[in-house]
Each structure stands twice: as structure tokens, then as C-alpha cells.
Design a protein around this motif. Structure first.
Motif, PDB file in Angstrom:
ATOM      1  N   ALA A 239       0.729  -1.188  -0.005  1.00 51.03           N
ATOM      2  CA  ALA A 239      -0.021   0.037   0.060  1.00 51.03           C
ATOM      3  C   ALA A 239       0.962   1.366   0.005  1.00 51.03           C
ATOM      4  N   THR A 240       2.134   1.277   0.738  1.00 55.38           N
ATOM      5  CA  THR A 240       2.985   2.452   0.725  1.00 55.38           C
ATOM      6  C   THR A 240       3.788   2.440  -0.332  1.00 55.38           C
ATOM      7  N   LEU A 241       4.162   1.441  -0.961  1.00 54.02           N
ATOM      8  CA  LEU A 241       5.171   1.397  -2.003  1.00 54.02           C
ATOM      9  C   LEU A 241       4.558   1.283  -3.639  1.00 54.02           C
ATOM     10  N   ARG A 242       3.442   1.271  -3.850  1.00 53.00           N
ATOM     11  CA  ARG A 242       2.875   0.606  -4.968  1.00 53.00           C
ATOM     12  C   ARG A 242       3.136   1.647  -6.086  1.00 53.00           C
ATOM     13  N   LYS A 243       3.538   2.839  -5.912  1.00 56.52           N
ATOM     14  CA  LYS A 243       4.012   3.788  -6.955  1.00 56.52           C
ATOM     15  C   LYS A 243       5.576   3.882  -7.133  1.00 56.52           C
ATOM     16  N   HIS A 244       6.202   3.163  -6.269  1.00 60.41           N
ATOM     17  CA  HIS A 244       7.685   3.271  -6.402  1.00 60.41           C
ATOM     18  C   HIS A 244       8.126   2.424  -7.285  1.00 60.41           C
ATOM     19  N   ARG A 245       9.076   2.740  -8.147  1.00 59.52           N
ATOM     20  CA  ARG A 245       9.533   2.175  -9.249  1.00 59.52           C
ATOM     21  C   ARG A 245      10.189   0.724  -9.069  1.00 59.52           C
ATOM     22  N   VAL A 246      11.027   0.579  -7.732  1.00 63.02           N
ATOM     23  CA  VAL A 246      11.584  -0.635  -7.485  1.00 63.02           C
ATOM     24  C   VAL A 246      10.712  -1.146  -6.221  1.00 63.02           C
ATOM     25  N   GLY A 247      10.584  -0.370  -5.430  1.00 64.81           N
ATOM     26  CA  GLY A 247      10.011  -0.607  -4.162  1.00 64.81           C
ATOM     27  C   GLY A 247       8.563  -1.512  -4.188  1.00 64.81           C
ATOM     28  N   ARG A 248       7.805  -1.557  -5.274  1.00 65.64           N
ATOM     29  CA  ARG A 248       6.695  -2.255  -5.410  1.00 65.64           C
ATOM     30  C   ARG A 248       6.916  -3.572  -5.268  1.00 65.64           C
ATOM     31  N   PHE A 249       8.354  -4.198  -5.445  1.00 65.95           N
ATOM     32  CA  PHE A 249       8.351  -5.514  -5.569  1.00 65.95           C
ATOM     33  C   PHE A 249       8.789  -6.208  -4.088  1.00 65.95           C
ATOM     34  N   PHE A 250       8.960  -5.205  -3.229  1.00 65.71           N
ATOM     35  CA  PHE A 250       9.561  -5.550  -1.754  1.00 65.71           C
ATOM     36  C   PHE A 250       8.622  -6.406  -1.080  1.00 65.71           C
ATOM     37  N   PRO A 251       7.136  -6.126  -1.336  1.00 68.30           N
ATOM     38  CA  PRO A 251       6.268  -7.084  -0.519  1.00 68.30           C
ATOM     39  C   PRO A 251       6.419  -8.575  -0.931  1.00 68.30           C
ATOM     40  N   VAL A 252       6.970  -8.941  -2.116  1.00 69.48           N
ATOM     41  CA  VAL A 252       7.174 -10.206  -2.657  1.00 69.48           C
ATOM     42  C   VAL A 252       8.381 -10.938  -1.753  1.00 69.48           C
ATOM     43  N   VAL A 253       9.353  -9.976  -1.543  1.00 70.93           N
ATOM     44  CA  VAL A 253      10.336 -10.487  -0.743  1.00 70.93           C
ATOM     45  C   VAL A 253       9.804 -10.781   0.596  1.00 70.93           C
ATOM     46  N   VAL A 254       9.094  -9.823   1.264  1.00 68.46           N
ATOM     47  CA  VAL A 254       8.769  -9.831   2.652  1.00 68.46           C
ATOM     48  C   VAL A 254       7.777 -11.213   2.793  1.00 68.46           C
ATOM     49  N   LEU A 255       7.053 -11.679   1.719  1.00 64.79           N
ATOM     50  CA  LEU A 255       6.176 -12.834   1.863  1.00 64.79           C
ATOM     51  C   LEU A 255       6.964 -13.990   1.595  1.00 64.79           C
ATOM     52  N   ILE A 256       7.988 -13.884   0.943  1.00 59.16           N
ATOM     53  CA  ILE A 256       8.996 -15.089   0.710  1.00 59.16           C
ATOM     54  C   ILE A 256       9.675 -15.552   1.993  1.00 59.16           C
ATOM     55  N   MET A 257      10.055 -14.496   2.919  1.00 62.36           N
ATOM     56  CA  MET A 257      10.556 -14.287   4.071  1.00 62.36           C
ATOM     57  C   MET A 257       9.631 -14.895   5.144  1.00 62.36           C
ATOM     58  N   GLY A 258       8.632 -14.684   4.930  1.00 57.99           N
ATOM     59  CA  GLY A 258       7.549 -15.175   5.905  1.00 57.99           C
ATOM     60  C   GLY A 258       7.226 -16.587   5.761  1.00 57.99           C
ATOM     61  N   VAL A 259       7.392 -17.303   4.749  1.00 57.39           N
ATOM     62  CA  VAL A 259       7.553 -18.613   4.497  1.00 57.39           C
ATOM     63  C   VAL A 259       8.657 -19.287   4.926  1.00 57.39           C
ATOM     64  N   PHE A 260      10.007 -18.645   4.539  1.00 55.78           N
ATOM     65  CA  PHE A 260      11.373 -19.442   4.608  1.00 55.78           C
ATOM     66  C   PHE A 260      11.817 -19.118   5.806  1.00 55.78           C
ATOM     67  N   THR A 261      11.385 -18.270   6.773  1.00 57.73           N
ATOM     68  CA  THR A 261      11.953 -18.207   8.215  1.00 57.73           C
ATOM     69  C   THR A 261      11.382 -19.147   9.209  1.00 57.73           C
ATOM     70  N   PRO A 262      10.063 -19.514   9.009  1.00 62.52           N
ATOM     71  CA  PRO A 262       9.671 -20.467   9.816  1.00 62.52           C
ATOM     72  C   PRO A 262       9.991 -21.957   9.242  1.00 62.52           C
ATOM     73  N   ALA A 263      10.120 -21.973   7.830  1.00 64.67           N
ATOM     74  CA  ALA A 263      10.472 -23.317   7.198  1.00 64.67           C
ATOM     75  C   ALA A 263      11.952 -23.560   7.646  1.00 64.67           C
ATOM     76  N   THR A 264      12.557 -22.625   8.012  1.00 66.47           N
ATOM     77  CA  THR A 264      14.182 -23.178   8.586  1.00 66.47           C
ATOM     78  C   THR A 264      14.263 -23.006  10.049  1.00 66.47           C
ATOM     79  N   SER A 265      14.399 -21.817  10.588  1.00 62.32           N
ATOM     80  CA  SER A 265      14.483 -21.776  12.180  1.00 62.32           C
ATOM     81  C   SER A 265      13.127 -22.309  12.880  1.00 62.32           C
ATOM     82  N   GLY A 266      12.162 -21.983  12.387  1.00 65.59           N
ATOM     83  CA  GLY A 266      10.921 -22.467  13.165  1.00 65.59           C
ATOM     84  C   GLY A 266      11.108 -24.185  13.197  1.00 65.59           C
ATOM     85  N   LEU A 267      11.487 -24.727  12.276  1.00 61.43           N
ATOM     86  CA  LEU A 267      11.507 -26.090  12.042  1.00 61.43           C
ATOM     87  C   LEU A 267      12.414 -26.588  13.026  1.00 61.43           C
TER      88      LEU A 267
END
Length: 127
Positions: free
Chosen positions: A54-82
Motif C-alpha cells: 500500500a505504501t510502495l505501490r507507486k515506487h519504481r523498484v519498491g513495489r516488488f519488496f512485498p514479494v520478498v517480505v512474503l518469501i521471508m514469511g515462509v522461509f523463516t519458519p521453514a528453517t529456524s521454526g522447524l
């Protein structure tokens, strides 16, 4: 996963605290703690990704950061949470203790809370 249960049934049992009996085996304890850590981490990261989008949707590069946040949301518990869920279950099993499904919830959500606390503070920068 467990006797006569499909994966969706066992996940539903974890979410709704269906097993009224304490968790006895290492696999049951690990599974419950891990799923709570996974679901709570994914929920927190999804909310963060929505805010970032919502905050970075008009940014040229920043609009792709939410994808990285979602990937970390799955990767973190799949490694350290495990690993941390396995350690918690191992301590309970080695101590011959039974785990309540509510304690599995507290341990799983607690893992996410500790990770969030370390993320929001500067503790790691001082080490």
C-alpha cells in the motif's frame, strides 16, 4: 500424518485445539508447535506485505519488496521454526512430559513474537 487422518484434518485439529488429550509423542508435539509458528509468521508477514504494498505501490523498484517480505514469511519458519520446534518437542519428550495443545500454541506464537522483537529492536546490531 496421524493414524487415519488426512493432512487437512490434522491441520484443522491443530487450529481448533481439537485434541483434548495431551500431546505425547515427539512428532505430535513438533507438528503442533511448528504449525503454530508457521501460521503466525505467515500471518504477520502477510500483514506487513500488505502495508508495504500500500505504501510502495507507486515506487519504481519498491513495489516488488512485498514479494520478498512474503518469501521471508515462509522461509523463516521453514528453517529456524522447524529447528526450534524440534528442540522444544525434544526437551518435552526427553523430560517425559506431556504437552497441552494450548502450550503448543504458546510456543509457536512465542517463536514468532521473539523473532519480531529481535527484528524491531537493535539487539543484533550490538552483538
Amino acid at each position: 500424518m496421524f493414524e487415519g487422518m488426512s493432512d487437512l484434518d490434522s491441520i484443522a485439529n491443530v487450529i481448533w485445539f481439537s485434541p483434548s488429550n495431551p500431546l505425547n509423542t515427539f512428532l505430535e508435539m513438533w507438528y503442533h508447535v511448528f504449525l503454530w509458528a508457521f501460521f503466525s509468521c505467515v500471518l504477520i508477514h502477510t500483514i506487513a506485505a500488505l502495508i508495504a504494498f500500500a505504501t510502495l505501490r507507486k515506487h519504481r523498484v519498491g513495489r516488488f519488496f512485498p514479494v520478498v517480505v512474503l518469501i521471508m514469511g515462509v522461509f523463516t519458519p521453514a528453517t529456524s521454526g522447524l529447528i526450534t520446534s524440534a528442540v522444544i518437542a525434544f526437551v518435552y519428550k526427553a523430560s517425559a512430559l506431556q504437552m497441552s495443545p494450548f502450550y503448543a500454541f504458546l510456543y509457536g506464537v512465542g517463536q514468532t513474537a521473539v523473532a519480531a522483537a529481535f527484528s524491531f529492536t537493535r539487539i543484533l546490531a550490538t552483538l
